[in-house]
Write a protein that holds these residues in place. Structure first.
Motif, PDB file in Angstrom:
ATOM      1  N   ILE A  95       0.656  -0.928  -0.042  1.00 38.87           N
ATOM      2  CA  ILE A  95      -0.406   0.364   0.302  1.00 38.87           C
ATOM      3  C   ILE A  95       0.809   1.784   0.052  1.00 38.87           C
ATOM      4  CG2 ILE A  95      -1.654   1.379   1.217  1.00 38.87           C
ATOM      5  CD1 ILE A  95      -2.810  -1.923   2.505  1.00 38.87           C
ATOM      6  N   ASP A 138      -8.067   6.122  12.935  1.00 40.26           N
ATOM      7  CA  ASP A 138      -7.849   7.305  11.677  1.00 40.26           C
ATOM      8  C   ASP A 138      -7.255   6.805  11.013  1.00 40.26           C
ATOM      9  OD1 ASP A 138      -9.349   8.343  13.276  1.00 40.26           O
ATOM     10  OD2 ASP A 138      -8.135  10.730  13.221  1.00 40.26           O
ATOM     11  N   SER A 194      -6.117   3.112   9.389  1.00 36.72           N
ATOM     12  CA  SER A 194      -6.649   2.198   9.573  1.00 36.72           C
ATOM     13  C   SER A 194      -8.330   2.331   8.881  1.00 36.72           C
ATOM     14  CB  SER A 194      -7.605   1.609  11.307  1.00 36.72           C
ATOM     15  OG  SER A 194      -7.923   0.391  11.259  1.00 36.72           O
ATOM     16  N   LEU A 195      -9.173   2.970   9.590  1.00 35.25           N
ATOM     17  CA  LEU A 195     -10.814   3.616   8.632  1.00 35.25           C
ATOM     18  C   LEU A 195      -9.934   4.188   7.638  1.00 35.25           C
ATOM     19  CD1 LEU A 195     -12.570   5.415  11.768  1.00 35.25           C
ATOM     20  CD2 LEU A 195     -13.416   3.181   9.988  1.00 35.25           C
ATOM     21  N   VAL A 224      -7.431   2.717   5.273  1.00 34.68           N
ATOM     22  CA  VAL A 224      -6.876   1.868   4.667  1.00 34.68           C
ATOM     23  C   VAL A 224      -7.988   1.159   4.408  1.00 34.68           C
ATOM     24  CG1 VAL A 224      -5.524   0.086   4.589  1.00 34.68           C
ATOM     25  CG2 VAL A 224      -4.708   2.155   5.148  1.00 34.68           C
ATOM     26  N   GLN A 225      -8.737   0.717   5.538  1.00 35.11           N
ATOM     27  CA  GLN A 225     -10.521  -0.059   5.324  1.00 35.11           C
ATOM     28  C   GLN A 225     -11.533   0.867   4.334  1.00 35.11           C
ATOM     29  OE1 GLN A 225     -12.897  -1.162   9.105  1.00 35.11           O
ATOM     30  NE2 GLN A 225     -11.345  -0.417  10.152  1.00 35.11           N
ATOM     31  N   ALA A 226     -11.233   1.817   3.769  1.00 38.99           N
ATOM     32  CA  ALA A 226     -12.229   2.790   2.940  1.00 38.99           C
ATOM     33  C   ALA A 226     -11.206   2.132   1.564  1.00 38.99           C
ATOM     34  CB  ALA A 226     -12.158   4.481   3.152  1.00 38.99           C
ATOM     35  N   LEU A 265      -9.838   0.068   0.450  1.00 38.92           N
ATOM     36  CA  LEU A 265     -10.326  -1.656   0.731  1.00 38.92           C
ATOM     37  C   LEU A 265     -11.037  -1.700   0.207  1.00 38.92           C
ATOM     38  CD1 LEU A 265      -8.102  -3.743   3.499  1.00 38.92           C
ATOM     39  CD2 LEU A 265      -7.278  -2.965   1.303  1.00 38.92           C
ATOM     40  N   TYR A 266     -12.388  -0.704   0.216  1.00 37.25           N
ATOM     41  CA  TYR A 266     -13.768  -1.211   0.773  1.00 37.25           C
ATOM     42  C   TYR A 266     -13.920  -0.606  -0.772  1.00 37.25           C
ATOM     43  CZ  TYR A 266     -15.231  -3.768   4.612  1.00 37.25           C
ATOM     44  OH  TYR A 266     -16.042  -4.240   5.481  1.00 37.25           O
ATOM     45  N   SER A 267     -13.526   0.178  -2.138  1.00 36.90           N
ATOM     46  CA  SER A 267     -13.362   1.556  -2.835  1.00 36.90           C
ATOM     47  C   SER A 267     -13.384   0.255  -4.045  1.00 36.90           C
ATOM     48  CB  SER A 267     -12.425   2.385  -2.821  1.00 36.90           C
ATOM     49  OG  SER A 267     -13.295   2.908  -2.137  1.00 36.90           O
TER      50      SER A 267
END
Lengths: 180, 395
Positions: A6, A160, A162-163, A165-167, A169-171
């Motif tokens: 990443i 913050d 983490s969220l 990076v999560q966004a 991944l979901y994208s």
């Protein structure tokens, strides 16, 4: 074995090194040096090569976290760094003179990589400067034809980063489950 | 010391950014002990312009071009040469500003608004605002707002029901009952808050929403609200349906600085969006807004600022899906294979902020939404899930 990584990018002082530190399982390898150019006005030490951290996954896999050097004179490294990248985290310093110009510059510089993957944007220093707002960023992005996640981020706060990076991944895949 | 019989001087601020504006509001309330109060343009008795901001000069030019005008106080690091303004050198010293405010008050009493008057330099070092005090009131103000800058709480399905409290009258597993699983925000505190925020923004005025509970203060310039209540209290009040009698007691007034405890409780500031979002979640309790049809597609404008919001289960996933294109709430439930109440509560919060709406284009209803297409490489789909699992488990 594939190298999964990443990429964290953004201007000098946006918090790339700190963000990597927040989610890395190892003390990140930093390549900071004393700033001697215009960067000196913003921070005493700056990243001159790249930052590197690792997320260890169950099963022994590793996700490599790379931070690009913020100074534009190192932009020749950016293409090399992105090869095999999962996606891009762009961090912007809201306290800089023209964060929209920074955003445009980095989105253009990484346009090919973003087109192949995805991007999520974290805006740092919003506790020091609350303008422009997150809504202002969305307005600007609309004009540029992008619709990424844009979050206010404190790079020191693991949740913050983490969220963000999560966004990202979901994208890439809204159907992801966290237990597969 | 302000005479208790004297009304605060009604000051209008010009040319300042949000943070400086807010700092001045606090400064008048705190160190100046209410000698002046920041009001809107129409209510002003004196204009205060910060010339060190780019928009300050044009604001001053505009004021000076007016025939009938109020006394003008100019704040600047550099001495100004205008003869018709009162000048305060920055950094501002308490004694200086108090003295200049007194001069402005005298001018008003003399009805000398439209007269030119000589510059009245006030030089004193008595009671200077120390660097530490300046930091506390100025640069530090934003950071002190701990509630506002708190990072998000990301809830999983297990903790969600306990935290939110679900509606027990609806069986969300019964498809026939889903059509009736709606609520009307305007019947709850949420509706009054969103209406008051709208008025405050449209009029660009600081307002206070009064009810038979605690007053809610709205600051449109800094996009904040202030409420002296904890989450538990707010959650309880949010779920109360406002009957007509209670509703009649809700009023919107100007903020009364004399009764406001804002400066003593800096931890009670909330970003407006984060507050409304949270309020909508506690009002919805798993229901969807009545104005939306669960069978018709809804769209989302952009990602919510999740790092400063209460994150309901699957909220990021639902957002990512809707960012690909409009879908009905029921289609989201089916596509992501999640419980309907998680979709409804997210849609309620996003709808409260105006991020979600019913798709009006006929083409959006013409075809079934496509299945999820992943951008990620096939072999990495499992890997992405494992990264997600790692991030979610190591909060």
């Amino acid at each position: 074995m594939s190298q999964y990584k990443i990429i964290f990018t953004g201007p000098v002082g946006a918090g790339k090194t700190t963000a990597i530190e927040s989610i890395s399982d190892i003390p990140p390898i930093k390549t900071d040096a004393v700033a001697t150019d215009m960067t000196k006005a913003r921070k005493a030490a700056t990243t001159v090569a790249m930052d590197y951290g690792i997320m260890n996954l169950a099963g022994g896999e590793k996700i490599h976290l790379y931070g690009t050097p913020g100074q534009e004179r190192f932009d020749f490294m950016w293409d090399i760094l992105t090869i095999g990248g999962i996606g891009l985290i762009l961090l912007l310093d809201n306290n800089r003179a023209d964060p929209f110009q920074d955003m445009k510059f980095f989105l253009e510089s990484f346009s090919k990589f973003i087109a192949d993957t995805s991007v999520a944007i974290g805006v740092t220093q919003m506790d020091l400067s609350n303008k422009p707002t997150i809504a202002d960023y969305h307005s600007q992005l609309q004009g540029l034809g992008f619709k990424p996640a844009v979050f206010a981020v404190d790079a020191r706060v693991k949740n913050d980063v983490s969220l963000l990076v999560q966004a990202l991944l979901y994208s890439l895949d809204p159907g992801l489950k966290d237990h597969e | 010391m302000k005479d208790k019989q004297t009304k605060p001087l009604q000051a209008v601020l010009h040319g300042m950014d949000g943070r400086t504006y807010k700092t001045m509001v606090m400064y008048f309330q705190g160190p100046c002990k209410g000698e002046a109060v920041v009001v809107e343009e129409v209510d002003g008795e004196v204009d205060i312009v910060d010339l060190d901001f780019p928009s300050g000069k044009s604001a001053l030019d505009k004021i000076r071009s007016q025939k009938m005008r109020r006394p003008v106080i100019v704040l600047s690091r550099e001495e100004v040469s205008f003869k018709d303004v009162l000048y305060v050198e920055k950094p501002i010293h308490l004694a200086t500003i108090l003295s200049v405010l007194a001069q402005a008050r005298t001018l008003i009493q003399q009805q000398g608004w439209s007269k030119s008057f000589d510059i009245l330099p006030v030089k004193t070092t008595e009671n200077p605002v120390s660097v530490a005090e300046k930091k506390a009131l100025g640069d530090g103000v934003e950071i002190k707002k701990t509630a506002k800058h708190k990072t998000a709480m990301q809830m999983d399905e297990g903790s969600f029901s306990a935290f939110i409290g679900m509606i027990t009258e609806i069986d969300f597993n019964d498809k026939d009952q889903l059509d009736k699983a709606f609520y009307s925000p305007k019947n709850y505190f949420q509706g009054y808050v969103t209406a008051a925020v709208k008025v405050s923004k449209e009029k660009n005025r600081m307002l206070q929403l009064n009810s038979n509970w605690k007053p809610l203060l709205i600051f449109p310039h800094s996009h904040e609200v202030w409420l002296d209540a904890d989450d538990k209290q707010l959650r309880a009040f949010a779920s109360l349906e406002m009957n007509k009698a209670t509703g009649a007691k809700l009023t919107i007034t100007a903020i009364d600085p004399a009764t406001s405890a804002v400066r003593e409780k800096m931890d009670k500031f909330y970003d407006i969006d984060a507050f409304v979002w949270k309020l909508a979640i506690w009002t919805s309790k798993g229901r969807y807004p009545q104005a939306l049809d669960i069978h018709r597609p809804v769209f989302i404008k952009h990602w919510p600022n999740f790092t400063r919001s209460l994150i309901t289960p699957h909220a990021l996933q639902i957002t990512a899906l809707l960012m690909r294109g409009p879908r009905s709430m029921l289609n989201i439930v089916e596509t992501l294979n999640i419980k309907p109440q998680y979709v409804f509560v997210f849609i309620s919060a996003a709808y409260a902020l105006g991020l979600v709406g019913q798709a009006e284009r006929k083409s959006d209803e013409l075809f079934e939404p496509p299945p999820i297409k992943t951008i990620a490489k096939k072999e990495s789909k499992g890997l992405l899930s494992r990264i997600l699992g790692k991030l979610r488990s190591s909060k």
